[in-house]
Motif scaffolding. Sequence first.
Motif, PDB file in Angstrom:
ATOM      1  N   THR A 201       0.859  -1.183   0.000  1.00 38.16           N
ATOM      2  CA  THR A 201       0.000   0.000   0.000  1.00 38.16           C
ATOM      3  C   THR A 201       0.895   1.233   0.000  1.00 38.16           C
ATOM      4  OG1 THR A 201      -0.103   0.166   2.417  1.00 38.16           O
ATOM      5  CG2 THR A 201      -1.759  -1.214   1.332  1.00 38.16           C
ATOM      6  N   VAL A 202       0.426   2.285  -0.659  1.00 36.22           N
ATOM      7  CA  VAL A 202       1.200   3.523  -0.657  1.00 36.22           C
ATOM      8  C   VAL A 202       0.253   4.690  -0.419  1.00 36.22           C
ATOM      9  CG1 VAL A 202       1.154   3.649  -3.208  1.00 36.22           C
ATOM     10  CG2 VAL A 202       2.810   5.001  -1.913  1.00 36.22           C
ATOM     11  N   ALA A 203       0.513   5.409   0.669  1.00 37.09           N
ATOM     12  CA  ALA A 203      -0.246   6.617   1.005  1.00 37.09           C
ATOM     13  C   ALA A 203       0.619   7.832   0.700  1.00 37.09           C
ATOM     14  CB  ALA A 203      -0.646   6.592   2.473  1.00 37.09           C
ATOM     15  N   HIS A 204       0.007   8.983   0.765  1.00 39.42           N
ATOM     16  CA  HIS A 204       0.763  10.195   0.422  1.00 39.42           C
ATOM     17  C   HIS A 204       1.870  10.451   1.423  1.00 39.42           C
ATOM     18  CE1 HIS A 204       1.686  14.531   0.412  1.00 39.42           C
ATOM     19  NE2 HIS A 204       1.561  14.401  -0.902  1.00 39.42           N
TER      20      HIS A 204
ATOM     21  N   PHE B 117      -2.545  14.253  -9.403  1.00 37.85           N
ATOM     22  CA  PHE B 117      -1.118  14.325  -9.703  1.00 37.85           C
ATOM     23  C   PHE B 117      -0.332  13.193  -9.055  1.00 37.85           C
ATOM     24  CE2 PHE B 117       3.216  15.895  -9.321  1.00 37.85           C
ATOM     25  CZ  PHE B 117       3.448  16.426 -10.577  1.00 37.85           C
ATOM     26  N   HIS B 118      -0.635  12.874  -7.803  1.00 38.67           N
ATOM     27  CA  HIS B 118       0.134  11.841  -7.108  1.00 38.67           C
ATOM     28  C   HIS B 118      -0.047  10.480  -7.774  1.00 38.67           C
ATOM     29  CE1 HIS B 118       1.171  14.726  -4.136  1.00 38.67           C
ATOM     30  NE2 HIS B 118      -0.051  14.882  -3.704  1.00 38.67           N
ATOM     31  N   ALA B 119      -1.272  10.195  -8.195  1.00 41.33           N
ATOM     32  CA  ALA B 119      -1.545   8.903  -8.829  1.00 41.33           C
ATOM     33  C   ALA B 119      -1.071   8.865 -10.273  1.00 41.33           C
ATOM     34  CB  ALA B 119      -3.048   8.599  -8.762  1.00 41.33           C
ATOM     35  N   ARG B 120      -1.194   9.977 -10.981  1.00 42.40           N
ATOM     36  CA  ARG B 120      -0.913   9.992 -12.412  1.00 42.40           C
ATOM     37  C   ARG B 120       0.550  10.293 -12.749  1.00 42.40           C
ATOM     38  NH1 ARG B 120      -5.543  10.651 -15.695  1.00 42.40           N
ATOM     39  NH2 ARG B 120      -7.482  10.816 -14.509  1.00 42.40           N
TER      40      ARG B 120
ATOM     41  N   VAL C 169      -1.170 -13.355   2.134  1.00 40.71           N
ATOM     42  CA  VAL C 169      -0.535 -12.291   1.345  1.00 40.71           C
ATOM     43  C   VAL C 169       0.351 -11.462   2.277  1.00 40.71           C
ATOM     44  CG1 VAL C 169      -0.898 -10.251  -0.098  1.00 40.71           C
ATOM     45  CG2 VAL C 169      -2.496 -12.181  -0.227  1.00 40.71           C
ATOM     46  N   SER C 170       1.574 -11.205   1.860  1.00 36.69           N
ATOM     47  CA  SER C 170       2.453 -10.304   2.612  1.00 36.69           C
ATOM     48  C   SER C 170       2.062  -8.864   2.292  1.00 36.69           C
ATOM     49  CB  SER C 170       3.918 -10.544   2.238  1.00 36.69           C
ATOM     50  OG  SER C 170       4.309 -11.858   2.597  1.00 36.69           O
ATOM     51  N   VAL C 171       1.751  -8.094   3.319  1.00 35.16           N
ATOM     52  CA  VAL C 171       1.224  -6.740   3.133  1.00 35.16           C
ATOM     53  C   VAL C 171       2.171  -5.741   3.797  1.00 35.16           C
ATOM     54  CG1 VAL C 171      -0.748  -5.211   3.472  1.00 35.16           C
ATOM     55  CG2 VAL C 171      -1.122  -7.672   3.171  1.00 35.16           C
ATOM     56  N   TYR C 172       2.484  -4.686   3.066  1.00 38.90           N
ATOM     57  CA  TYR C 172       3.417  -3.670   3.551  1.00 38.90           C
ATOM     58  C   TYR C 172       2.795  -2.290   3.374  1.00 38.90           C
ATOM     59  CZ  TYR C 172       6.682  -7.532   2.900  1.00 38.90           C
ATOM     60  OH  TYR C 172       7.295  -8.759   2.945  1.00 38.90           O
ATOM     61  N   GLU C 173       3.071  -1.402   4.321  1.00 39.74           N
ATOM     62  CA  GLU C 173       2.679  -0.008   4.133  1.00 39.74           C
ATOM     63  C   GLU C 173       3.873   0.781   3.623  1.00 39.74           C
ATOM     64  OE1 GLU C 173       3.969  -0.024   8.544  1.00 39.74           O
ATOM     65  OE2 GLU C 173       2.835  -1.343   7.205  1.00 39.74           O
ATOM     66  N   SER C 174       3.596   1.833   2.862  1.00 33.99           N
ATOM     67  CA  SER C 174       4.648   2.723   2.378  1.00 33.99           C
ATOM     68  C   SER C 174       4.026   4.073   2.071  1.00 33.99           C
ATOM     69  CB  SER C 174       5.333   2.145   1.135  1.00 33.99           C
ATOM     70  OG  SER C 174       4.483   2.220  -0.001  1.00 33.99           O
ATOM     71  N   PHE C 175       4.910   5.035   1.764  1.00 35.45           N
ATOM     72  CA  PHE C 175       4.456   6.408   1.558  1.00 35.45           C
ATOM     73  C   PHE C 175       5.212   7.031   0.387  1.00 35.45           C
ATOM     74  CE2 PHE C 175       3.964   5.187   5.949  1.00 35.45           C
ATOM     75  CZ  PHE C 175       2.677   5.590   6.245  1.00 35.45           C
TER      76      PHE C 175
ATOM     77  N   ALA D 264       7.878  -9.842  -8.479  1.00 36.48           N
ATOM     78  CA  ALA D 264       6.579  -9.235  -8.794  1.00 36.48           C
ATOM     79  C   ALA D 264       6.015  -8.643  -7.517  1.00 36.48           C
ATOM     80  CB  ALA D 264       5.618 -10.257  -9.386  1.00 36.48           C
ATOM     81  N   ALA D 265       5.279  -7.560  -7.673  1.00 34.18           N
ATOM     82  CA  ALA D 265       4.611  -6.923  -6.532  1.00 34.18           C
ATOM     83  C   ALA D 265       3.421  -6.137  -7.047  1.00 34.18           C
ATOM     84  CB  ALA D 265       5.570  -5.993  -5.779  1.00 34.18           C
ATOM     85  N   VAL D 266       2.449  -5.945  -6.182  1.00 38.98           N
ATOM     86  CA  VAL D 266       1.275  -5.132  -6.490  1.00 38.98           C
ATOM     87  C   VAL D 266       1.261  -3.928  -5.557  1.00 38.98           C
ATOM     88  CG1 VAL D 266      -1.246  -5.015  -6.391  1.00 38.98           C
ATOM     89  CG2 VAL D 266      -0.127  -7.009  -7.415  1.00 38.98           C
ATOM     90  N   VAL D 267       1.143  -2.759  -6.131  1.00 34.10           N
ATOM     91  CA  VAL D 267       1.070  -1.513  -5.366  1.00 34.10           C
ATOM     92  C   VAL D 267      -0.369  -1.001  -5.408  1.00 34.10           C
ATOM     93  CG1 VAL D 267       1.827   0.892  -5.266  1.00 34.10           C
ATOM     94  CG2 VAL D 267       3.480  -0.921  -5.798  1.00 34.10           C
ATOM     95  N   VAL D 268      -0.935  -0.755  -4.237  1.00 32.10           N
ATOM     96  CA  VAL D 268      -2.292  -0.215  -4.138  1.00 32.10           C
ATOM     97  C   VAL D 268      -2.213   1.201  -3.567  1.00 32.10           C
ATOM     98  CG1 VAL D 268      -4.587  -0.468  -3.127  1.00 32.10           C
ATOM     99  CG2 VAL D 268      -3.289  -2.507  -3.800  1.00 32.10           C
ATOM    100  N   PRO D 269      -2.516   2.228  -4.370  1.00 30.07           N
ATOM    101  CA  PRO D 269      -2.474   3.597  -3.866  1.00 30.07           C
ATOM    102  C   PRO D 269      -3.638   3.875  -2.910  1.00 30.07           C
ATOM    103  CG  PRO D 269      -2.370   3.522  -6.278  1.00 30.07           C
ATOM    104  CD  PRO D 269      -2.818   2.186  -5.811  1.00 30.07           C
ATOM    105  N   LEU D 270      -3.320   4.300  -1.707  1.00 30.20           N
ATOM    106  CA  LEU D 270      -4.351   4.680  -0.742  1.00 30.20           C
ATOM    107  C   LEU D 270      -4.727   6.137  -0.995  1.00 30.20           C
ATOM    108  CD1 LEU D 270      -2.976   2.993   2.515  1.00 30.20           C
ATOM    109  CD2 LEU D 270      -4.486   2.043   0.750  1.00 30.20           C
ATOM    110  N   LEU D 271      -5.323   6.351  -2.141  1.00 33.19           N
ATOM    111  CA  LEU D 271      -5.697   7.685  -2.598  1.00 33.19           C
ATOM    112  C   LEU D 271      -7.162   7.676  -2.990  1.00 33.19           C
ATOM    113  CD1 LEU D 271      -2.587   8.356  -4.879  1.00 33.19           C
ATOM    114  CD2 LEU D 271      -2.957   9.241  -2.562  1.00 33.19           C
TER     115      LEU D 271
END
Length: 245
Positions: free
Chosen positions: A7-10, A75-78, A35-41, A63-70
């Motif tokens: 996961t990635v938050a601002h 702008f941050h996502a794009r 599933v191994s779950v990680y937080e990031s910013f 391989a990894a999946v990034v889920v934007p917590l937006l």
Amino acid sequence: MTPPLVTVAHGSRDPRSAATVRALVDVVRTRAPGVSVYESFLDLSAPLVTDVLRALYADGHRAAVVVPLLLGSAFHARVDLPALIEEVVAGCPGFRIQVSDVLGPDPALQEVALDRLASAPHRRGTGVIVSAVGSSNAAANAVVASLASRWEERLGVPVSEAFASAAQPDIPAAAAALRSRGAQHLVVASWFLAPGLLPDRIAALAREADPKAFIAKPLADDPRVADVVVSRYASAVSGLLRQYA
């Protein structure tokens, strides 16, 4: 191997924001066994998404999946996140990173935001403000305006969007517009995941406009938000598998 979920938050200078994100990720872990779950910013809080992804690559993940917590695709996502992903991939040969859609405006999140209003005082002459961060991206702001329009039809009271920065209307302008339509009392819905400086600014301005304004809490502590994160992950995993096919 099941790809890890990052996961990635601002990120924020306000420690409440990162603490809320970490609590949300803890719930995601319970919703995604195996599933191994990680937080990031993206910035301002640790760990940074680039550091987490590089560490996964060093540990042997390819391989990894990034889920934007937006809640908006702005702008941050794009721009910001794709640039960071490209930077990681450039230095990690063979690393496939699939980025999911942002969380909003998922119907489940809209229900969470509306449910937050259930404890607001029921007063005649109430107007509702849907508060959001605001963006230089007009399409992202239009999504919030669309929420306000749909909620007005559903709630049967005047509803306006309002933005904390970068866009109009702001809270004073939204409050004035609602008063011109007969609203005397303000209820402020939150289109924010976590507390922080911008939600605090929204609350302060709303109470200047109406000292008894009801201010709804941000959304992330509702378990339905974790379910949306898992849903975004599952969809992105399907996309990753198609790449391998």
